[in-house]
Design a protein around this motif. Structure first.
Motif, PDB file in Angstrom:
ATOM      1  N   ARG A 178      72.509  50.954  22.375  1.00 30.47           N
ATOM      2  CA  ARG A 178      71.165  50.757  21.813  1.00 30.47           C
ATOM      3  C   ARG A 178      71.189  50.383  20.349  1.00 30.47           C
ATOM      4  N   PHE A 179      72.233  50.750  19.632  1.00 27.47           N
ATOM      5  CA  PHE A 179      72.261  50.562  18.191  1.00 27.47           C
ATOM      6  C   PHE A 179      72.946  49.273  17.758  1.00 27.47           C
ATOM      7  N   ILE A 180      73.434  48.467  18.693  1.00 32.76           N
ATOM      8  CA  ILE A 180      74.038  47.186  18.368  1.00 32.76           C
ATOM      9  C   ILE A 180      72.916  46.161  18.186  1.00 32.76           C
ATOM     10  N   ASP A 181      72.995  45.348  17.122  1.00 32.85           N
ATOM     11  CA  ASP A 181      71.890  44.441  16.770  1.00 32.85           C
ATOM     12  C   ASP A 181      71.534  43.464  17.883  1.00 32.85           C
ATOM     13  N   THR A 182      72.534  42.867  18.533  1.00 37.02           N
ATOM     14  CA  THR A 182      72.224  41.893  19.590  1.00 37.02           C
ATOM     15  C   THR A 182      71.514  42.559  20.763  1.00 37.02           C
ATOM     16  N   ILE A 183      71.915  43.779  21.086  1.00 36.67           N
ATOM     17  CA  ILE A 183      71.258  44.504  22.178  1.00 36.67           C
ATOM     18  C   ILE A 183      69.833  44.867  21.789  1.00 36.67           C
ATOM     19  N   LYS A 184      69.621  45.231  20.523  1.00 38.01           N
ATOM     20  CA  LYS A 184      68.271  45.551  20.055  1.00 38.01           C
ATOM     21  C   LYS A 184      67.343  44.360  20.236  1.00 38.01           C
ATOM     22  N   ASN A 185      67.841  43.169  19.894  1.00 36.61           N
ATOM     23  CA  ASN A 185      67.010  41.967  20.021  1.00 36.61           C
ATOM     24  C   ASN A 185      66.678  41.673  21.480  1.00 36.61           C
ATOM     25  N   ILE A 186      67.655  41.818  22.344  1.00 35.73           N
ATOM     26  CA  ILE A 186      67.419  41.583  23.770  1.00 35.73           C
ATOM     27  C   ILE A 186      66.425  42.606  24.311  1.00 35.73           C
ATOM     28  N   TYR A 187      66.589  43.860  23.928  1.00 41.90           N
ATOM     29  CA  TYR A 187      65.713  44.927  24.418  1.00 41.90           C
ATOM     30  C   TYR A 187      64.273  44.705  23.969  1.00 41.90           C
ATOM     31  N   SER A 188      64.101  44.152  22.766  1.00 38.28           N
ATOM     32  CA  SER A 188      62.741  43.917  22.284  1.00 38.28           C
ATOM     33  C   SER A 188      62.039  42.818  23.082  1.00 38.28           C
ATOM     34  N   MET A 189      62.800  41.959  23.760  1.00 38.38           N
ATOM     35  CA  MET A 189      62.218  40.887  24.553  1.00 38.38           C
ATOM     36  C   MET A 189      61.742  41.367  25.929  1.00 38.38           C
ATOM     37  N   ILE A 190      62.108  42.577  26.330  1.00 41.11           N
ATOM     38  CA  ILE A 190      61.738  43.084  27.655  1.00 41.11           C
ATOM     39  C   ILE A 190      60.227  43.086  27.848  1.00 41.11           C
ATOM     40  N   SER A 191      59.506  43.481  26.814  1.00 42.53           N
ATOM     41  CA  SER A 191      58.047  43.550  26.951  1.00 42.53           C
ATOM     42  C   SER A 191      57.450  42.167  27.157  1.00 42.53           C
ATOM     43  N   GLN A 192      58.132  41.119  26.682  1.00 42.43           N
ATOM     44  CA  GLN A 192      57.599  39.770  26.817  1.00 42.43           C
ATOM     45  C   GLN A 192      58.023  39.104  28.119  1.00 42.43           C
ATOM     46  N   THR A 193      59.035  39.632  28.790  1.00 42.77           N
ATOM     47  CA  THR A 193      59.524  38.980  30.004  1.00 42.77           C
ATOM     48  C   THR A 193      59.287  39.853  31.224  1.00 42.77           C
ATOM     49  N   ILE A 194      60.021  40.924  31.350  1.00 42.87           N
ATOM     50  CA  ILE A 194      59.951  41.744  32.561  1.00 42.87           C
ATOM     51  C   ILE A 194      58.610  42.450  32.679  1.00 42.87           C
ATOM     52  N   GLU A 195      58.174  43.119  31.622  1.00 49.56           N
ATOM     53  CA  GLU A 195      56.904  43.843  31.678  1.00 49.56           C
ATOM     54  C   GLU A 195      55.747  42.893  31.929  1.00 49.56           C
ATOM     55  N   ARG A 196      55.859  41.691  31.435  1.00 52.27           N
ATOM     56  CA  ARG A 196      54.818  40.693  31.635  1.00 52.27           C
ATOM     57  C   ARG A 196      54.657  40.373  33.118  1.00 52.27           C
ATOM     58  N   ARG A 197      55.769  40.270  33.830  1.00 51.26           N
ATOM     59  CA  ARG A 197      55.704  39.963  35.264  1.00 51.26           C
ATOM     60  C   ARG A 197      55.005  41.074  36.043  1.00 51.26           C
ATOM     61  N   PHE A 198      55.296  42.324  35.664  1.00 48.72           N
ATOM     62  CA  PHE A 198      54.625  43.433  36.339  1.00 48.72           C
ATOM     63  C   PHE A 198      53.126  43.408  36.064  1.00 48.72           C
ATOM     64  N   ALA A 199      52.762  43.120  34.822  1.00 52.42           N
ATOM     65  CA  ALA A 199      51.348  43.063  34.462  1.00 52.42           C
ATOM     66  C   ALA A 199      50.649  41.934  35.220  1.00 52.42           C
ATOM     67  N   ASP A 200      51.280  40.756  35.276  1.00 54.23           N
ATOM     68  CA  ASP A 200      50.684  39.643  36.009  1.00 54.23           C
ATOM     69  C   ASP A 200      50.538  39.973  37.482  1.00 54.23           C
ATOM     70  N   THR A 201      51.541  40.627  38.029  1.00 52.68           N
ATOM     71  CA  THR A 201      51.489  40.994  39.451  1.00 52.68           C
ATOM     72  C   THR A 201      50.314  41.920  39.717  1.00 52.68           C
ATOM     73  N   LYS A 202      50.116  42.878  38.837  1.00 52.06           N
ATOM     74  CA  LYS A 202      49.014  43.821  39.033  1.00 52.06           C
ATOM     75  C   LYS A 202      47.653  43.158  38.837  1.00 52.06           C
ATOM     76  N   GLU A 203      47.517  42.395  37.759  1.00 53.28           N
ATOM     77  CA  GLU A 203      46.201  41.870  37.398  1.00 53.28           C
ATOM     78  C   GLU A 203      45.809  40.626  38.193  1.00 53.28           C
TER      79      GLU A 203
END
Length: 119
Positions: free
Chosen positions: A51-76
Motif C-alpha cells: 500500500r505504501f509504494i507510490d505506483t501502487i498508491k496511484n493505481i489504487y486511487s484509480m479504482i473509484s474511477q474504474t471498478i466502482e464506476r461499473r458497479f454504480a452504473d450497473t445499479k443505476e
C-alpha cells in the motif's frame, strides 16, 4: 489449526519456566505462551506493505474511477439494485442477460472510438 483458519503456536513450558521475561510474556499458570496466526497472514502482511509504494498508491486511487464506476452504473442504469424475479435460476438468467448487454454496449463503444481514431 482451528476451524477459523488460525494456526496455534505453543511455547515450550520447560524453556519458559526460568525465563526472566515470563511475566511480561504470558500470565499463563502453566508457563505457556500461545500465539494465534491466520494461515494467510503472510500474504496479508505483503499486501499491507504494498500500500505504501507510490505506483501502487496511484493505481489504487484509480479504482473509484474504474471498478466502482461499473458497479454504480450497473445499479443505476441497469436496475440491479434489486431483482424482478425470485429463485436462483431466474435471477441468474436475468443478471446474465443484463451483463451480456453491458458487454455488447462496451464493445460497440470501443469500436466507435477505434473508428474515430482511424479518421
Amino acid at each position: 489449526m482451528d476451524r477459523d483458519g488460525y494456526k496455534l503456536y505453543f511455547s515450550n513450558p520447560n524453556k519458559c519456566k526460568n525465563c526472566p521475561l515470563l511475566k511480561k510474556c504470558t500470565k499463563s499458570e502453566n508457563h505457556t505462551k500461545i500465539i494465534t496466526r491466520h494461515i494467510w497472514q503472510e500474504n496479508l502482511d505483503i499486501v499491507d506493505d504494498l500500500r505504501f509504494i507510490d505506483t501502487i498508491k496511484n493505481i489504487y486511487s484509480m479504482i473509484s474511477q474504474t471498478i466502482e464506476r461499473r458497479f454504480a452504473d450497473t445499479k443505476e442504469q441497469h436496475g440491479m439494485r434489486w431483482t424482478k424475479y425470485t429463485g436462483i435460476q431466474k435471477v441468474t438468467m436475468e443478471t446474465t442477460l443484463i451483463f451480456a448487454c453491458m458487454n455488447l454496449k462496451k464493445l460497440i463503444f470501443r469500436r466507435k472510438i477505434d473508428k474515430l481514431k482511424m479518421i
